[in-house]
Design a protein around this motif. Structure first.
Motif, mmCIF file in Angstrom:
data_model
loop_
_atom_site.group_PDB
_atom_site.id
_atom_site.type_symbol
_atom_site.label_atom_id
_atom_site.label_comp_id
_atom_site.label_asym_id
_atom_site.label_seq_id
_atom_site.Cartn_x
_atom_site.Cartn_y
_atom_site.Cartn_z
ATOM 1 N N LEU A 35 174.471 92.105 108.183
ATOM 2 C CA LEU A 35 174.439 92.426 106.764
ATOM 3 C C LEU A 35 175.266 91.427 105.965
ATOM 4 O O LEU A 35 174.875 90.997 104.880
ATOM 5 C CB LEU A 35 174.945 93.850 106.529
ATOM 6 C CG LEU A 35 174.977 94.317 105.075
ATOM 7 C CD1 LEU A 35 173.599 94.226 104.422
ATOM 8 C CD2 LEU A 35 175.519 95.743 104.996
ATOM 9 N N TYR A 56 181.427 100.673 106.939
ATOM 10 C CA TYR A 56 180.524 101.357 107.860
ATOM 11 C C TYR A 56 181.027 101.157 109.278
ATOM 12 O O TYR A 56 181.705 100.185 109.578
ATOM 13 C CB TYR A 56 179.092 100.837 107.711
ATOM 14 C CG TYR A 56 178.974 99.330 107.669
ATOM 15 C CD1 TYR A 56 178.788 98.586 108.827
ATOM 16 C CD2 TYR A 56 179.079 98.642 106.461
ATOM 17 C CE1 TYR A 56 178.695 97.203 108.786
ATOM 18 C CE2 TYR A 56 178.984 97.256 106.409
ATOM 19 C CZ TYR A 56 178.789 96.550 107.577
ATOM 20 O OH TYR A 56 178.701 95.182 107.542
ATOM 21 N N TRP A 60 176.842 103.249 112.686
ATOM 22 C CA TRP A 60 176.262 103.876 111.499
ATOM 23 C C TRP A 60 174.740 103.926 111.664
ATOM 24 O O TRP A 60 174.148 103.058 112.293
ATOM 25 C CB TRP A 60 176.637 103.125 110.216
ATOM 26 C CG TRP A 60 175.869 101.858 110.045
ATOM 27 C CD1 TRP A 60 176.209 100.637 110.523
ATOM 28 C CD2 TRP A 60 174.617 101.693 109.384
ATOM 29 N NE1 TRP A 60 175.254 99.715 110.201
ATOM 30 C CE2 TRP A 60 174.260 100.328 109.509
ATOM 31 C CE3 TRP A 60 173.751 102.557 108.719
ATOM 32 C CZ2 TRP A 60 173.083 99.816 108.973
ATOM 33 C CZ3 TRP A 60 172.588 102.043 108.188
ATOM 34 C CH2 TRP A 60 172.261 100.688 108.313
ATOM 35 N N GLY A 61 174.159 104.943 111.113
ATOM 36 C CA GLY A 61 172.701 105.029 111.107
ATOM 37 C C GLY A 61 172.067 105.340 112.435
ATOM 38 O O GLY A 61 170.856 105.252 112.562
ATOM 39 N N GLU A 62 172.866 105.709 113.433
ATOM 40 C CA GLU A 62 172.251 106.051 114.720
ATOM 41 C C GLU A 62 171.461 107.347 114.592
ATOM 42 O O GLU A 62 170.524 107.585 115.330
ATOM 43 C CB GLU A 62 173.315 106.198 115.821
ATOM 44 C CG GLU A 62 174.103 104.934 116.099
ATOM 45 C CD GLU A 62 173.284 103.841 116.777
ATOM 46 O OE1 GLU A 62 172.220 104.130 117.333
ATOM 47 O OE2 GLU A 62 173.732 102.687 116.742
ATOM 48 N N GLU A 67 166.840 105.709 105.213
ATOM 49 C CA GLU A 67 166.757 104.265 105.451
ATOM 50 C C GLU A 67 167.713 103.590 104.474
ATOM 51 O O GLU A 67 167.316 103.053 103.444
ATOM 52 C CB GLU A 67 165.318 103.773 105.257
ATOM 53 C CG GLU A 67 164.358 104.277 106.309
ATOM 54 C CD GLU A 67 164.512 103.556 107.647
ATOM 55 O OE1 GLU A 67 165.336 102.629 107.749
ATOM 56 O OE2 GLU A 67 163.802 103.923 108.593
ATOM 57 N N LEU A 69 169.659 100.840 104.472
ATOM 58 C CA LEU A 69 169.505 99.413 104.147
ATOM 59 C C LEU A 69 168.283 99.174 103.272
ATOM 60 O O LEU A 69 168.340 98.414 102.305
ATOM 61 C CB LEU A 69 169.387 98.577 105.420
ATOM 62 C CG LEU A 69 170.671 98.244 106.152
ATOM 63 C CD1 LEU A 69 170.367 97.406 107.389
ATOM 64 C CD2 LEU A 69 171.646 97.511 105.259
ATOM 65 N N LEU A 92 164.298 93.633 107.895
ATOM 66 C CA LEU A 92 165.089 94.741 108.420
ATOM 67 C C LEU A 92 164.404 95.233 109.688
ATOM 68 O O LEU A 92 163.200 95.529 109.674
ATOM 69 C CB LEU A 92 165.184 95.881 107.404
ATOM 70 C CG LEU A 92 165.778 95.529 106.036
ATOM 71 C CD1 LEU A 92 165.892 96.780 105.168
ATOM 72 C CD2 LEU A 92 167.129 94.852 106.167
ATOM 73 N N ARG A 94 164.226 97.736 113.240
ATOM 74 C CA ARG A 94 164.616 98.949 113.962
ATOM 75 C C ARG A 94 165.014 98.495 115.366
ATOM 76 O O ARG A 94 164.211 97.896 116.064
ATOM 77 C CB ARG A 94 163.447 99.917 114.097
ATOM 78 C CG ARG A 94 163.002 100.526 112.809
ATOM 79 C CD ARG A 94 161.956 101.620 113.053
ATOM 80 N NE ARG A 94 161.192 101.858 111.859
ATOM 81 C CZ ARG A 94 161.650 102.445 110.759
ATOM 82 N NH1 ARG A 94 162.898 102.849 110.726
ATOM 83 N NH2 ARG A 94 160.882 102.605 109.709
ATOM 84 N N ILE A 100 166.513 104.402 112.393
ATOM 85 C CA ILE A 100 166.414 103.741 111.095
ATOM 86 C C ILE A 100 166.604 102.234 111.278
ATOM 87 O O ILE A 100 167.155 101.782 112.285
ATOM 88 C CB ILE A 100 167.418 104.302 110.059
ATOM 89 C CG1 ILE A 100 168.855 103.937 110.422
ATOM 90 C CG2 ILE A 100 167.235 105.794 109.876
ATOM 91 C CD1 ILE A 100 169.808 104.103 109.260
ATOM 92 N N LYS A 102 168.420 98.939 110.935
ATOM 93 C CA LYS A 102 169.836 98.646 110.718
ATOM 94 C C LYS A 102 170.246 97.242 111.130
ATOM 95 O O LYS A 102 171.420 96.944 111.205
ATOM 96 C CB LYS A 102 170.720 99.690 111.378
ATOM 97 C CG LYS A 102 170.554 99.816 112.876
ATOM 98 C CD LYS A 102 171.496 100.839 113.457
ATOM 99 C CE LYS A 102 172.843 100.242 113.716
ATOM 100 N NZ LYS A 102 173.792 101.090 114.376
ATOM 101 N N HIS A 103 169.271 96.378 111.397
ATOM 102 C CA HIS A 103 169.599 94.983 111.716
ATOM 103 C C HIS A 103 168.896 94.091 110.700
ATOM 104 O O HIS A 103 167.756 94.359 110.316
ATOM 105 C CB HIS A 103 169.157 94.634 113.136
ATOM 106 C CG HIS A 103 169.619 93.285 113.582
ATOM 107 N ND1 HIS A 103 170.961 92.964 113.703
ATOM 108 C CD2 HIS A 103 168.930 92.167 113.916
ATOM 109 C CE1 HIS A 103 171.057 91.706 114.099
ATOM 110 N NE2 HIS A 103 169.851 91.191 114.230
#
Length: 144
Positions: A35, A56, A60-62, A67, A69, A92, A94, A100, A102-103
């Motif tokens: 990010l 974060y 996060w977001g696990e 969504e 990001l 973005l 998965r 979600i 997150k990369h």
């Protein structure tokens, strides 16, 4: 909203190559996470960041349905369909099915992308079928 010049976005992104990986950082040559790479490219290609990024955790977001990001990117970038991406697009990914996105990465060519990866730092590598199928969202940087 007009888009930023894709070649300029790629040139800026490549200037981050070799930056070490560091959670929540966004300093070219010093440290960044995925990010932070996107944020750094934004600052140089577009201007000041439009809103602060809350801190974060690594996991996060696990879980959770939002969504985060993609929602943030929609507030300031131009969304395109992943099937229509071209060089200079912010991607973005998965990292797990049904998780979600997150990369973050930046497409540098039809088959290459640049991202910050743990232990490797900022690298440019092939957009293999494994990476390609993980793309969940794509955005274009707006013009300065």
């Amino acid at each position: 909203m007009n888009t930023a010049d894709p070649q300029r976005v790629i040139t800026i992104a490549r200037s981050w190559l070799g930056t070490p990986y560091h959670d929540q950082a966004s300093l070219r040559g010093v440290g960044c996470d995925c990010l932070g790479l996107g944020r750094g490219v934004w600052r140089e290609a577009v201007g000041p960041e439009p809103f602060p990024i809350p801190s974060y955790s690594r996991d996060w977001g696990e879980t959770g349905p939002r969504e985060v990001l993609a929602e943030g990117a929609r507030r300031m970038m131009i969304e395109v369909l992943p099937a229509e991406i071209g060089p200079g697009a912010l991607l973005l990914f998965r990292m797990k099915p049904r998780a979600i996105a997150k990369h973050v990465g930046i497409l540098t060519g039809p088959g290459t992308f640049l991202h910050a990866y743990e232990r490797l730092g900022v690298v440019e590598e092939p957009l293999t079928p494994s990476w390609r199928r993980r793309i969940a969202f794509a955005f274009l940087f707006p013009q300065h």
